[in-house]
Write a protein that holds these residues in place. Sequence first.
Motif, PDB file in Angstrom:
ATOM      1  N   LEU A 118      47.055  48.933  76.485  1.00 27.01           N
ATOM      2  CA  LEU A 118      45.833  49.781  76.191  1.00 27.01           C
ATOM      3  C   LEU A 118      46.058  51.352  76.481  1.00 27.01           C
ATOM      4  CD1 LEU A 118      42.736  50.000  75.367  1.00 27.01           C
ATOM      5  CD2 LEU A 118      42.312  49.349  77.784  1.00 27.01           C
ATOM      6  N   GLY A 122      46.285  54.163  73.767  1.00 28.97           N
ATOM      7  CA  GLY A 122      45.214  55.100  74.040  1.00 28.97           C
ATOM      8  C   GLY A 122      45.689  56.599  73.820  1.00 28.97           C
ATOM      9  N   ILE A 221      40.833  47.178  73.372  1.00 28.14           N
ATOM     10  CA  ILE A 221      39.719  47.504  74.204  1.00 28.14           C
ATOM     11  C   ILE A 221      38.979  46.077  74.497  1.00 28.14           C
ATOM     12  CG2 ILE A 221      37.505  48.690  74.598  1.00 28.14           C
ATOM     13  CD1 ILE A 221      38.579  51.097  73.289  1.00 28.14           C
ATOM     14  N   THR A 224      40.639  43.371  76.067  1.00 29.64           N
ATOM     15  CA  THR A 224      40.682  43.675  77.606  1.00 29.64           C
ATOM     16  C   THR A 224      39.386  43.249  78.109  1.00 29.64           C
ATOM     17  OG1 THR A 224      42.468  45.190  77.410  1.00 29.64           O
ATOM     18  CG2 THR A 224      41.321  45.385  79.492  1.00 29.64           C
ATOM     19  N   ILE A 718      33.363  45.228  70.007  1.00 33.65           N
ATOM     20  CA  ILE A 718      32.918  45.713  71.255  1.00 33.65           C
ATOM     21  C   ILE A 718      31.414  45.594  71.448  1.00 33.65           C
ATOM     22  CG2 ILE A 718      32.791  47.804  72.643  1.00 33.65           C
ATOM     23  CD1 ILE A 718      35.491  48.594  71.314  1.00 33.65           C
TER      24      ILE A 718
END
Length: 754
Positions: A118, A122, A221, A224, A718
């Motif tokens: 991640l 990112g 994201i 995780t 998300i």
Amino acid sequence: MSCCGSGAELAMLAAPDPREVLLVSRTIAGGLRQTDLSVPDVHCGACIRTVEKALDALDGVTWARVNLSTKRVTIKWRADASPPPFIETLRNVGYEAHLFEVDGDARDTTLSELIRALAVSGFAASNIMLLSVSVWSGAEPATRDLFHGISALIALPTLIYSGRVFFRSAWQALRHGRTNMDVPISLGVLLAFGMSLYETAIHGPHAYFDAAVTLLFFLLIGRTLDHMMRERARVAVKGLARLAARGALVLQSDGAQTYLPVSEITPDMTIMLAAGERVPVDSQVTKGLSELDVSLVTGESVPQPALPGSVLRAGTLNLTGPLIITATASANESFLAEMLRMMEAAEQGRSVYRRIADRAAGLYAPVVHLTAAITLVSWLIVSGDVHRAITIAVAVLIITCPCALGLAVPMVQVVAARRLFESGIMIKDGGALERLAEIDTVVFDKTGTLTLGNARVVNSDNVDPATLALAGAIAAHSRHPYSRALAAAVPRLQAPIVLDDVSEHPGCGMEARLGGSVLRLGRPEWALTDTSRMDLDGSSVVLSRDGQCVADFRFEDRLRAGAVETVGDLKRDGLAVEVVSGDREMPVRTLASGMGVPYFAGVLPGGKAAHVAELASAGKKVLMVGDGLNDTPALMAAHASMAPASAADVGRNAADLVFLREDLSAVSQAIAVSREAGHLVRQNLALAVGYNLIAVPIAIMGHVTPLVAAIAMSGSSIVVVANALRLRGRGKSDKSQGAGASTPRMSVRLEPAE
């Protein structure tokens, strides 16, 4: 001759010996054995279906279920057969597996890998996005080509390092002739990167390195967050596991003392338990006096006395004095192990919602690929522009990934199971949570459920000491509250009485033989030959010898903390509440009238189950709350069921949920959480389906770039995860009353044993 074996030979060498599988398996009811395997590569609904289908096909296997949170598969197989080739079978379908071992201190390498991936994605996405903004702002062709080249140099190692989380899983699926959610993700990322690399090589104006890397970033994201929430549920299990003793000092028959691992302790072993040590397995005190911290079992923080005859639960803490105890169960069959299994089983259930989501997600991969292929061909026919057709097809491939749908149900179940666990409520599976949300009628047992079950003999001073000792000797063979009260009423200095052929008759009482006489302790109508003397001074339990009354005993009990408030809350929520008890009319009427609910008294075990079945046939969905052996048929017949941790073992096994604390408010809280979870599941499914209904047509029409598709698809996942997390912040329950809680003073005079 080659010095190296073939891959098949190496695989066979890696497989465990069948004797090792037998050693780590345990015998369960129904002539079956249970084996637990660790399968670290499972991560989605498609993986679960593949593993379970492969194992179900093996001869001798009757049941296989994957726990996604613990990455563990539980297999039940016939004990009369040799162990099936579990590990070899899973390896053949692309999953490495090994015998499961609980290691509460193991480092979470998966989370570390996800966080590193991640962070890299990112960092890369932010830098590539800066370069893309410059290109979008009207950079000159030479500058644009330079920025595209730099973006490619950043994206390539990022895809290799961060993308391996998805590529590895997708490749394992494809090489074994199947698909999973990671296949369309990997195809979308690689196609976007490959197309962008081609555009850069020919100095084209468009490149989508930002889309490929940003897609990875947002997907990581979501993955995780999903892993962290599952890990939080696993932390609860690990916390319970840490309460288990590693071993104990066992007194051998020759007087020697040997320290044995807890796994080697068997029933009837004598254990020396020092102050400050945890009880290794379920046991009974044979010598010594001490106090125990039993908050794990009851939620009560006040130390409880331990004296000869006391029953100890695994995991409770010995506080003040040494004890000599006798093991009554092995580690795998002890209370703590049962709590661990129930906590882990919360993830293994297949509720209706979850089965629907799993099937939909399983169909998604081929549908996604087909939709993208049709889109590609259609745009080639309509526009003749290969670049545009591929770009739109890639956007469709990315935007239709079923990640949100795959997360919709299990995330809510994981959060709900964790929420209930924190409140001292264990749930066996997600299906039970769903059934609990549907109930409209609650049926309570009385003794041990609405009342504390700590009955006290109120007329022991009026009974001859020898007769009291005889009743106590019979009662010592039962865990019923009345039996415990009678056993406790006998002075400790009494000489032991040896009885023959002691047996328990659920709903009636205890029977034993002494010399040539038949002794019965229980209901007057069962124990006495002369039924005209059933009402002996309001007696509730009688001791008879050959059908003749020897003594009668009366008891009183107190309501369980929160009982009145809980019943009131359930009624305000529109639920019908009843009390169905084996006790006589007077005490049941007194209790039910005080709560303002209908009641049925003098009901035998079969009658309780029949009453629940009658309610079900009338269209009612019943929650049965009970604790005794006699409640087991009703617990199994109900739509959903709950039992306190103090319930008989068979009652706990039959119940869908077990509450550890003494407060009865656990019932209303569990119902509230299940209903909240049901609302969130439906919301998540609606969000996932609604997103696709809106996004897919827009992408097919060519109005979505791969970058926007990546953000939209990842954003939907998300949103689903974030919506599930709302369960933790809503409707926080009151804290249990704890040590200082006062118990209602309403005394209930008890009559025949339930």
